[in-house]
Design a protein around this motif. Structure first.
Motif, PDB file in Angstrom:
ATOM      1  N   GLY A 123      71.580  39.511 -30.375  1.00 10.57           N
ATOM      2  CA  GLY A 123      71.712  40.523 -31.418  1.00 10.57           C
ATOM      3  C   GLY A 123      71.295  41.487 -31.418  1.00 10.57           C
ATOM      4  O   GLY A 123      71.060  42.602 -31.723  1.00 10.57           O
ATOM      5  N   THR A 124      70.148  41.555 -30.646  1.00 10.24           N
ATOM      6  CA  THR A 124      69.285  42.956 -30.836  1.00 10.24           C
ATOM      7  C   THR A 124      69.483  43.912 -29.456  1.00 10.24           C
ATOM      8  O   THR A 124      70.048  45.064 -29.569  1.00 10.24           O
ATOM      9  CB  THR A 124      67.555  42.600 -30.166  1.00 10.24           C
ATOM     10  OG1 THR A 124      67.784  41.765 -28.727  1.00 10.24           O
ATOM     11  CG2 THR A 124      66.722  41.657 -31.039  1.00 10.24           C
ATOM     12  N   PHE A 125      70.215  42.601 -29.111  1.00  6.97           N
ATOM     13  CA  PHE A 125      70.966  43.899 -27.942  1.00  6.97           C
ATOM     14  C   PHE A 125      72.087  44.557 -28.583  1.00  6.97           C
ATOM     15  O   PHE A 125      72.401  46.051 -28.409  1.00  6.97           O
ATOM     16  CB  PHE A 125      71.597  43.351 -26.423  1.00  6.97           C
ATOM     17  CG  PHE A 125      72.405  44.086 -25.320  1.00  6.97           C
ATOM     18  CD1 PHE A 125      71.717  44.812 -24.865  1.00  6.97           C
ATOM     19  CD2 PHE A 125      73.715  43.243 -25.231  1.00  6.97           C
ATOM     20  CE1 PHE A 125      72.781  45.743 -24.042  1.00  6.97           C
ATOM     21  CE2 PHE A 125      74.936  44.240 -24.337  1.00  6.97           C
ATOM     22  CZ  PHE A 125      73.911  45.309 -24.228  1.00  6.97           C
ATOM     23  N   MET A 126      73.044  44.166 -29.014  1.00  4.42           N
ATOM     24  CA  MET A 126      73.698  44.394 -29.806  1.00  4.42           C
ATOM     25  C   MET A 126      73.207  45.648 -30.855  1.00  4.42           C
ATOM     26  O   MET A 126      74.665  46.598 -31.034  1.00  4.42           O
ATOM     27  CB  MET A 126      74.798  43.373 -30.315  1.00  4.42           C
ATOM     28  CG  MET A 126      75.822  42.511 -29.815  1.00  4.42           C
ATOM     29  SD  MET A 126      76.118  40.706 -30.062  1.00  4.42           S
ATOM     30  CE  MET A 126      77.989  41.456 -30.728  1.00  4.42           C
ATOM     31  N   ASP A 127      72.561  45.094 -31.225  1.00  4.93           N
ATOM     32  CA  ASP A 127      72.059  45.811 -32.848  1.00  4.93           C
ATOM     33  C   ASP A 127      71.409  47.472 -31.732  1.00  4.93           C
ATOM     34  O   ASP A 127      71.860  48.669 -32.594  1.00  4.93           O
ATOM     35  CB  ASP A 127      70.647  46.014 -33.179  1.00  4.93           C
ATOM     36  CG  ASP A 127      70.508  46.498 -34.052  1.00  4.93           C
ATOM     37  OD1 ASP A 127      71.430  46.566 -35.644  1.00  4.93           O
ATOM     38  OD2 ASP A 127      69.123  46.919 -34.329  1.00  4.93           O
ATOM     39  N   GLU A 128      70.949  47.010 -30.454  1.00  4.83           N
ATOM     40  CA  GLU A 128      70.648  48.762 -29.904  1.00  4.83           C
ATOM     41  C   GLU A 128      71.284  49.741 -29.928  1.00  4.83           C
ATOM     42  O   GLU A 128      71.148  51.227 -29.374  1.00  4.83           O
ATOM     43  CB  GLU A 128      69.267  47.795 -28.754  1.00  4.83           C
ATOM     44  CG  GLU A 128      68.387  49.003 -28.800  1.00  4.83           C
ATOM     45  CD  GLU A 128      67.495  49.686 -29.879  1.00  4.83           C
ATOM     46  OE1 GLU A 128      67.034  51.158 -29.965  1.00  4.83           O
ATOM     47  OE2 GLU A 128      67.046  48.978 -31.238  1.00  4.83           O
ATOM     48  N   GLY A 129      72.290  48.970 -29.224  1.00  4.98           N
ATOM     49  CA  GLY A 129      73.583  49.848 -28.705  1.00  4.98           C
ATOM     50  C   GLY A 129      74.020  50.838 -29.725  1.00  4.98           C
ATOM     51  O   GLY A 129      74.539  52.116 -29.786  1.00  4.98           O
ATOM     52  N   LEU A 130      74.168  49.979 -31.181  1.00  4.82           N
ATOM     53  CA  LEU A 130      74.058  51.097 -32.362  1.00  4.82           C
ATOM     54  C   LEU A 130      73.781  51.993 -32.946  1.00  4.82           C
ATOM     55  O   LEU A 130      73.573  52.337 -33.578  1.00  4.82           O
ATOM     56  CB  LEU A 130      74.800  50.325 -33.323  1.00  4.82           C
ATOM     57  CG  LEU A 130      75.758  49.238 -33.251  1.00  4.82           C
ATOM     58  CD1 LEU A 130      76.600  48.390 -34.493  1.00  4.82           C
ATOM     59  CD2 LEU A 130      77.156  49.876 -32.487  1.00  4.82           C
ATOM     60  N   ALA A 131      71.812  51.648 -32.390  1.00  7.67           N
ATOM     61  CA  ALA A 131      70.954  52.046 -32.953  1.00  7.67           C
ATOM     62  C   ALA A 131      71.145  53.562 -32.032  1.00  7.67           C
ATOM     63  O   ALA A 131      70.825  54.270 -32.879  1.00  7.67           O
ATOM     64  CB  ALA A 131      69.966  51.870 -32.672  1.00  7.67           C
ATOM     65  N   LEU A 132      71.106  53.212 -31.300  1.00  8.54           N
ATOM     66  CA  LEU A 132      71.153  54.359 -29.770  1.00  8.54           C
ATOM     67  C   LEU A 132      72.802  55.325 -30.516  1.00  8.54           C
ATOM     68  O   LEU A 132      72.488  56.694 -29.952  1.00  8.54           O
ATOM     69  CB  LEU A 132      71.690  53.915 -28.848  1.00  8.54           C
ATOM     70  CG  LEU A 132      70.231  53.380 -27.987  1.00  8.54           C
ATOM     71  CD1 LEU A 132      71.151  52.564 -26.991  1.00  8.54           C
ATOM     72  CD2 LEU A 132      69.867  54.291 -27.647  1.00  8.54           C
TER      73      LEU A 132
END
Length: 715
Positions: A504-513
């Motif tokens: 979930g952190t990987f997926m979220d960080e992509g959207l944060a970028l």
């Protein structure tokens, strides 16, 4: 007792049987070089010597280098060079004996074991699928440093040798024979020595290796031939596409193989030694040996398995014939475990069984399965709509929709059909096992068994312990996962467990970028450069934002029901913001016709033009920052799981991260990634990211103590 059993027959043929004492396999341990040198000295002094045979007293032929010794090497200096050269000198001495030398290969001959075979004049292998040969060093961040690169290139030619050298794939006897890696295949192990002696008697003068003979030419063309030059020019780009420049070993192997054709044989061997010296101290090599050799050995060898007698399931049931249930039924059938696949409607249960038929048809088309095997597979699966069909099952796996109310209804009803000593598993991906266990009549026999999609490709299972799960149930679950050929990763109960939390952190960080203003194309590129299998935006589409939203709402409802605030995914604010907006605009993911990508009928895709709406900032984010953000978020969450006791060992953290969620393999896993960088260096960089991008990168200094105080919390 001796490591080298030396026997000479009446015909002057000496058989040297390798039998390294105190070991289950023959390796290049610290006694190997002195033993080989003594054996060769004895052969040189032998009167009436007519031939030599190398055999093995172990189940395998020779396992190669001692990876413990290699892992301990800290510097690429003169001493390291002497160690590498010392291991390979005996093979060159072997090639200069004035009599033919034969390798009698009774089992696996990999790495240094196959390099010994290459130094022999003739290679005979038993026709047993376990008697594989090959040079897998590249998978451990190394190269075949005992002559393997140089000799295999000379034996097969550059084009045919490169796949075995740069990919490290082993070959079974008949494949090896067809490729030219071995010269003869015999039916049984008892046939090996007689066949070797027969060849020596028939070929008394064949003791000079092809590459030592005047006029030797490389198969497929010498260094200056147009075809070889074309391969040499094109191969680096092809390798880069596969490795992304993250794995130095394949490129080093290619360089040494090509250049070996441009210099003398002995000079090429020395160049090969320099190459392996350069690799042994790289982070990639240390990571690969630590995780993929010693880590896998710990899992397969039972070092993290609860003690007790081994258990085997003979009858299973899978509840729910959706994508996951169908995949689990396939895994059972593939392991010859009879399984009832139950759904509410027979059509759905039959459709679930047809998934196995579809996979079998694909395998048949590729020549990997026969029609008889397909029939046998399908016979293992029985579709059903009634619980009585699986009465007396040793293991029941609930794989119904991720809805807690539905699971709480299914679990007590189906548990009645379980055998008295059977176990019950839930395939939930995020719901706490301890809460689901409250619906189970016997929570001590209830456990989480989290498979990953697609089940036929993702060969790992996250085993989740509930508060009341017994050690006996854990042991049985562990044995069951290995019984069906999957890797067990054991974790303690927690919201999202380990894999879902970290992924979930990987997926979220992509959207944060994306919110920070980085272009979607650059985000996906950053993930590719980091070594992730798929970019975060593409992953969101495959998982579907609709499912992500449902999981988030389920946990909100769960918090309300329990009167708690578990804070599951508390830092994943970007996912909540973007996915909700995407769903409102009818872009729920690939299954829903489109998401971050637009999809065409021919299977191609392109990023959706409407993604610019989500950019709230205009930051010029350096590519290295983007790469670090994607990797550090996952590594930090993995360390949190280790600190919280969700993860029990570093081995499971590393292997689980790689095989379940695709953490870059070249790092050796998230915890090994931190160790490879250096704990203090990692902590300092995480603090920089926190200052620049937010508190999700923050960890208290004490959080790193678990790594500082333990060099290998493995088993």
């Amino acid at each position: 007792m001796t490591d080298f059993i030396y026997e000479k027959d009446a015909d002057g043929i000496v058989t040297i049987t390798l039998d390294m004492q105190g070991q289950s396999a023959n390796t290049m341990n610290d006694r190997y070089v002195p033993g080989m040198n003594d054996a060769i000295a004895k052969l040189r002094a032998e009167d009436g010597l007519t031939g030599v045979i190398f055999a093995s007293a172990k189940k395998t032929f020779f396992a190669g280098g001692d990876l413990g010794l290699i892992l301990a090497i800290e510097k690429s200096d003169a001493e390291t060079m002497r160690y590498i050269e010392g291991n390979k000198f005996p093979f060159r001495d072997l090639e200069k004996l004035p009599v033919p030398v034969v390798a009698a290969i009774n089992g696996a001959a990999l790495g240094g074991g196959y390099e010994l075979c290459l130094a022999c004049n003739h290679r005979i292998v038993v026709d047993d699928p376990k008697a594989i040969v090959g040079l897998p060093e590249v998978t451990l961040g190394l190269l075949p440093g005992a002559g393997g690169v140089v000799r295999l290139t000379a034996l097969l030619g550059l084009e045919k040798a490169l796949p075995y050298l740069t990919e490290g794939k082993p070959a079974k006897p008949q494949v090896a024979l067809a490729a030219g890696m071995v010269d003869e295949v015999v039916a049984t192990r008892d046939d090996l020595i007689p066949a070797a002696k027969a060849w020596i008697k028939a070929n008394p003068d064949q003791h000079a290796q092809p590459w030592d003979q005047k006029g030797f030419r490389y198969p497929g063309g010498d260094a200056l031939s147009p075809k070889v030059r074309q391969i040499a020019v094109a191969s680096p780009a092809i390798l880069y596409q596969k490795t992304r420049g993250l794995m130095p070993a394949p490129a080093k192997i290619l360089d040494i193989a090509v250049n070996s054709m441009r210099m003398g044989f002995d000079a090429a061997l020395r160049n090969e030694s320099r190459g392996i010296c350069a690799l042994v101290t790289t982070p990639e090599c240390k990571a690969a040996i630590t995780t993929f050799f010693f880590g896998m050995q710990a899992i397969k060898g039972g070092k993290v398995r609860p003690e007790g007698p081994h258990w085997k399931a003979t009858k299973a049931a899978v509840l729910g014939a959706g994508m996951m249930g169908s995949g689990i039924a396939w895994a059972h059938a593939n392991a010859a475990l009879p399984t009832v696949l139950k759904d509410m409607e027979m059509d759905k249960a039959e459709k679930g069984k047809s998934y196995t038929a579809t996979l079998a048809d694909k395998a048949i088309k590729r020549g990997r399965m026969t029609d008889d095997k397909k029939t046998a597979l399908l016979s293992q699966i029985t579709p059903a709509t009634d619980d009585t069909a699986f009465e007396g099952a040793d293991i029941i796996i609930e794989a119904v929709f991720e809805d807690i109310a539905l699971k709480e209804k299914v679990i007590p009803e189906s548990f009645k059909m379980l055998a008295p000593d059977g176990i019950y598993g839930s395939n939930t991906s995020t719901l706490p096992i301890s809460i689901l266990a409250k619906a189970c009549p016997d929570p001590t026999r209830f456990i989480g068994l989290h498979f990953f999609s697609p089940v036929d490709k993702m060969k790992v299972v996250e085993i989740i312990l509930g508060e009341q799960t017994s050690e006996e149930t854990l042991r049985k679950a562990y044995d069951y996962v290995q019984q069906i050929g999957y890797m067990p990763i054991v974790v303690n109960d927690s919201r999202g467990f380990f894999t879902s939390r970290v992924f979930g952190t990987f997926m979220d960080e992509g959207l944060a970028l994306m919110i920070d203003g980085m272009s979607p194309v650059a985000i996906e590129r950053a993930a590719w450069l980091a070594g992730m299998p798929v970019g975060p935006l593409a992953v969101h589409d495959e998982v579907s934002m609709v499912l992500t939203q449902k999981v988030r709402k389920t946990h909100k409802d769960l918090d309300a029901r329990l009167g708690t605030d578990a804070g599951f995914g508390a830092h994943n604010t970007a996912s909540a913001t973007v996915s909700d907006a995407m769903i409102e605009q009818g872009r729920g993911g690939r299954h829903y016709g489109g998401g971050f990508y637009d999809y065409t009928a021919d299977g191609s895709k392109s990023l959706w033009s409407g993604l610019a709406q989500f950019a709230k900032g205009n930051a010029e984010i350096p590519m290295q920052d983007a790469i670090d953000r994607l990797l550090y978020r996952q590594a930090i969450e993995t360390l949190r799981c280790l600190n919280e006791g969700v993860l029990r060992t570093e081995v499971e953290a590393n292997l689980g991260g790689i095989f379940a969620i695709g953490f870059p393999a070249h790092t050796g896993g998230a915890i090994q990634f931190i160790r490879g960088i250096g704990v203090d260096t990692f902590a300092a960089r995480a603090a920089e990211l926190a200052d620049k991008y937010g508190e999700r990168f923050t960890l208290a200094p004490s959080a790193y103590d678990i790594l500082r105080t333990s060099t290998a919390k493995a088993a």
